[in-house]
Design a protein around this motif. Structure first.
Motif, short mmCIF file in Angstrom:
data_model
loop_
_atom_site.label_atom_id
_atom_site.label_comp_id
_atom_site.label_asym_id
_atom_site.label_seq_id
_atom_site.Cartn_x
_atom_site.Cartn_y
_atom_site.Cartn_z
N GLY A 262 0.81 -1.21 0.00
CA GLY A 262 0.00 0.00 0.00
C GLY A 262 0.84 1.26 0.00
O GLY A 262 0.43 2.30 0.53
N ASP A 284 -0.77 2.66 4.19
CA ASP A 284 -0.92 1.79 5.35
C ASP A 284 -0.82 2.58 6.65
O ASP A 284 -1.63 2.42 7.56
CB ASP A 284 0.15 0.69 5.31
N LYS A 285 0.17 3.48 6.74
CA LYS A 285 0.38 4.28 7.95
C LYS A 285 -0.17 5.70 7.82
O LYS A 285 -0.02 6.51 8.74
CB LYS A 285 1.87 4.34 8.29
N SER A 412 -9.05 3.05 2.08
CA SER A 412 -9.92 2.04 2.67
C SER A 412 -11.36 2.53 2.70
O SER A 412 -11.66 3.61 3.17
CB SER A 412 -9.45 1.74 4.11
#
Length: 441
Positions: A262, A284-285, A412
């Motif tokens: 990601g 992701d982060k 997401s």
């Protein structure tokens, strides 16, 4: 679901999209899903591509003013979220809403990219000789698909803005990139940033909100070190060399980072010049980095130059060392290759671990052992099954590489699909599997 109208046409309405799509079928990468409104032609049984092409040219000839009558469209889902029949049904509804429901058309499903998608081929001239409305058709096309799917674009835009504001970013430009890589255009107007998509303003975000979030930026040194290690690990396994499609740069290395972790790389370049830098978006982060904070671009590209330097055709052809190897040595290389293929999660990782390389010349593949300074044809080392597995691995790697610039990876919870435009497919030809002929060949 993304709609992409492909503005390509041969001279005098030759309908090259017919050959393009039937070519996909010949390579077992396409499947004819629906044929409609071709009149008596459909009752003739086994048909050739030239039959469909001639019929479309005949209809188009009723309006000589339309010099490029081919109507070629790609409709793409996000990944495998819809199967081939569902996408075909959506495409059929879409044709009705766009005024092509009574036109002769073909719908072909493509299975050669990460996103399920179909191609539509029809003509812009109806059977009464009138040109079908084409004003703002790209914008209208996406709007009509959103209506079919029950999507409220303004609601989605506001959700995307909220998601982007959750990221850590150091500058306003970095915030803008978070939305621009999702297909939005941002325009500053007074105290707000207008967020535009499909040619219309879908929402806005206040400059104050962006600046307030920017003040909360906190460098994540631990994550930076992790990413640097990750970059160095995968840069020696996957080619970092950049390729360009229109204004978008990508690489096999970029694809792997995005698909596996990601992590999205956005390369920055002036018109007609090579990229001078890049930005790293860690989905992701939820963190944005300058590429130079991780690995400077020049250094990143140099890893590829050292690790993946290809031999010349002359060096392969002139190498005679393999002919004098003992049977035991040949069996040694054969066993190592089998281990690479079957005992590692990734073929390229296995080759790197064993200190070997595989290169393609034409339709042939060669093993290269840099330490021993020799090349050997893989057909001398592997049985047919394992040889085909090597071919398949290379093919998949190439196809994944060219897919990156077509995809709009999503935050997401956001349902966005790739903007498919596969008029040209990169990568090597696979060995053709035996399969019953279709009525389009």
């Amino acid at each position: 679901m993304i709609v992409k109208i492909l503005y390509t046409s041969g001279p005098n309405g030759h309908f090259p999209a017919i050959s393009y799509n039937t070519g996909k079928m010949d390579k077992n990468k396409g499947e004819l899903m629906r044929v409609a409104n071709f009149g008596p032609l459909q009752r003739l049984g086994l048909l050739r591509p030239s039959d469909y092409r001639q019929y479309l040219r005949m209809v188009s000839a009723t309006n000589k003013a339309v010099t490029k009558p081919q109507f070629h469209v790609a409709i793409s889902a996000e990944g495998k979220s819809y199967n081939k029949q569902e996408i075909t049904d959506f495409a059929t509804q879409w044709l009705e809403r766009m005024g092509y429901g009574k036109q002769p058309y073909l719908i072909i499903f493509h299975s050669d990219t990460l996103n399920n998608h179909v191609h539509i081929v029809s003509t812009r001239v109806d059977k009464q000789g009138k040109k079908i409305r084409d004003s703002f058709e790209q914008i209208r096309g996406q709007e009509q698909m959103n209506i079919i799917l029950g999507i409220n674009e303004k609601h989605n835009t506001q959700r995307d803005i909220s998601k982007a504001l959750e990221y850590q970013f150091a500058t306003k430009a970095q915030f803008m990139m978070l939305l621009e890589c999702r297909g939005y255009v941002l325009k500053e107007a007074g105290q707000v940033m207008q967020v535009i998509k499909f040619g219309k303003q879908q929402g806005e975000v206040s400059i104050a909100a962006i600046e307030e979030r920017q003040k909360e930026y906190a460098p994540n040194e631990k994550r930076r070190v992790q990413l640097k290690a990750l970059f160095h690990k995968y840069a020696v396994l996957h080619d970092t060399g950049l390729t360009k499609n229109r204004t978008v740069y990508t690489s096999a290395f970029s694809v792997v980072l995005k698909e596996k972790f990601g992590i999205e790389l956005l390369y920055h370049a002036s018109v007609d010049k090579a990229p001078y830098g890049y930005t790293v978006i860690d989905h992701d982060k939820k963190q944005v980095f300058k590429g130079g904070e991780i690995v400077p671009l020049k250094e990143l590209l140099a890893i590829k130059a050292v690790s993946n330097k290809k031999p010349s055709d002359t060096s392969i052809e002139s190498n005679k060392a393999f002919k004098f190897l003992t049977t035991e040595k040949k069996e040694f290389y054969s066993s190592i290759l089998k281990a690479v293929l079957h005992n590692y999660p990734d073929m390229m990782q296995g080759l790197q671990h064993q200190g070997l390389m595989i290169y393609r010349k034409g339709e042939s593949f060669y093993l290269h052992d840099p330490g021993a300074g020799l090349y050997a044809g893989l057909d001398k080392l592997l049985n047919e099954s394992d040889y085909n597995l090597v071919v398949e691995n290379f093919s998949q790697a190439q196809e994944t590489s060219e897919e990156l610039y077509r995809q709009h990876h999503h935050f997401s919870g956001i349902n966005l699909a790739s903007d498919v435009d596969d008029e040209a497919i990169l990568g090597m030809k696979r060995r053709r599997k035996q399969k019953a002929r279709t009525n389009l060949r």
